[in-house]
Design an enzyme around this catalytic site. Structure first.
Site, short mmCIF file in Angstrom:
data_model
loop_
_atom_site.label_atom_id
_atom_site.label_comp_id
_atom_site.label_asym_id
_atom_site.label_seq_id
_atom_site.Cartn_x
_atom_site.Cartn_y
_atom_site.Cartn_z
N GLU A 46 -20.95 -17.39 -53.66
CA GLU A 46 -20.35 -17.55 -52.33
C GLU A 46 -19.73 -16.21 -51.89
O GLU A 46 -19.87 -15.81 -50.74
CB GLU A 46 -19.27 -18.65 -52.35
CG GLU A 46 -19.81 -20.07 -52.40
CD GLU A 46 -20.57 -20.47 -51.14
OE1 GLU A 46 -20.36 -19.86 -50.09
OE2 GLU A 46 -21.39 -21.40 -51.22
N CYS B 88 -19.71 -24.57 -52.49
CA CYS B 88 -20.16 -24.44 -51.10
C CYS B 88 -19.19 -25.17 -50.19
O CYS B 88 -18.76 -24.66 -49.15
CB CYS B 88 -21.58 -24.98 -50.97
SG CYS B 88 -22.13 -25.18 -49.28
#
Ligand SMILES: Cc1ncc(CN)c(N)n1
Length: 252
Positions: A209, A137
């Site tokens: 992601e 992240c």
């Protein structure tokens, strides 16, 4: 090569695909459809709430006050700082942040998957696994924003200048360095199996992601839409609203 760098190396094709994804290229070139931006912000708000809780779970497994401070600081940045990029995306989409927040959100399949992936690792994994699951992240956004700056040299006139400069900032980079240092501190004491679990958590989060940007770009939603499901942006108007809100809130 450090353990964290070896994970990053394994994930390099995923990071490359992320950079080339149309959503990320749209940020870089200052052009994205408003619906994709709104979809991203509403899903990301829920995602970041879960992400903060995962840091809270990491804090509960921390082994030193310094580690506790690291997770505590990350939670603060997530809850306060990440509003800056969201406000930027809303502004470009021509809506206010309040307008987007007004609508309760049902997590789209990818956000749902990513949230549960992190929560599952946080609940069952070691501290090292939790750091590995949250690391992409931070790493994806810092790398992406810095690469955009390198390639496009955006000025303050760029529509997504705030988004890009927030994630490229020294503060975000410092957070990334702290997390990789912690992972490299934990890795030498971990068993082979735990190291494999960390690698798997890191790679899955990296893939998610990519999927998260894709979700926003394609306006992903559940199909078929069932009872209680509703398109983002459309407020349910029946009595089912209350029970729906309860279900939605338990998602985070
Ligand atoms: C899905 C996702 N991943 C990462 C970030 C950057 N903290 C974010 N806002 N959203």
């Amino acid at each position: 090569m450090s353990f964290a760098q070896s994970l990053r190396q394994d994930a390099d094709p995923i990071f490359e695909a992320i950079y080339l994804h149309p959503f990320v290229q749209g940020i870089a070139k200052g052009q994205l459809p408003p619906e994709s931006l709104i979809h991203y912000v509403s899903q990301d708000t829920e995602y970041l709430n879960t992400y903060s809780k995962v840091y809270g779970m990491a804090l509960s497994k921390a082994q030193t006050p310094d580690q506790m401070r690291l997770f505590y600081n990350r939670i603060g940045i997530l809850l306060e700082g990440e509003l800056i990029p969201h406000l930027n995306l809303c502004r470009v989409a021509g809506v206010t942040h309040d307008e987007v927040m007004q609508h309760p959100v049902e997590l789209a399949p990818t956000a749902h998957h990513y949230a549960r992936h992190m929560l599952c690792v946080a609940q069952q994994g070691t501290l090292g696994e939790i750091v590995a699951v949250v690391l992409p992240c931070q790493w994806v956004y810092v790398d992406t924003a810095r690469r955009i700056i390198e390639e496009f040299q955006p000025t303050t006139e760029h529509p997504f200048y705030d988004w890009i400069s927030f994630y490229a900032s020294d503060e975000m980079h410092q957070g990334l360095m702290e997390l990789t240092a912690l992972l490299d501190h934990l890795a030498p004491g971990a068993r082979e199996l735990d190291l494999a679990m960390m690698r798997s958590a890191f790679l899955d989060s990296s893939r998610l992601e990519y999927q998260f940007f894709d979700m926003a770009f394609t306006l992903q939603k559940w199909t078929p839409s069932g009872p209680g499901a509703y398109p983002l942006g459309e407020k349910p108007d029946s009595d089912s609203f209350d029970s729906l809100s309860v279900r939605v809130n338990t998602c985070v």
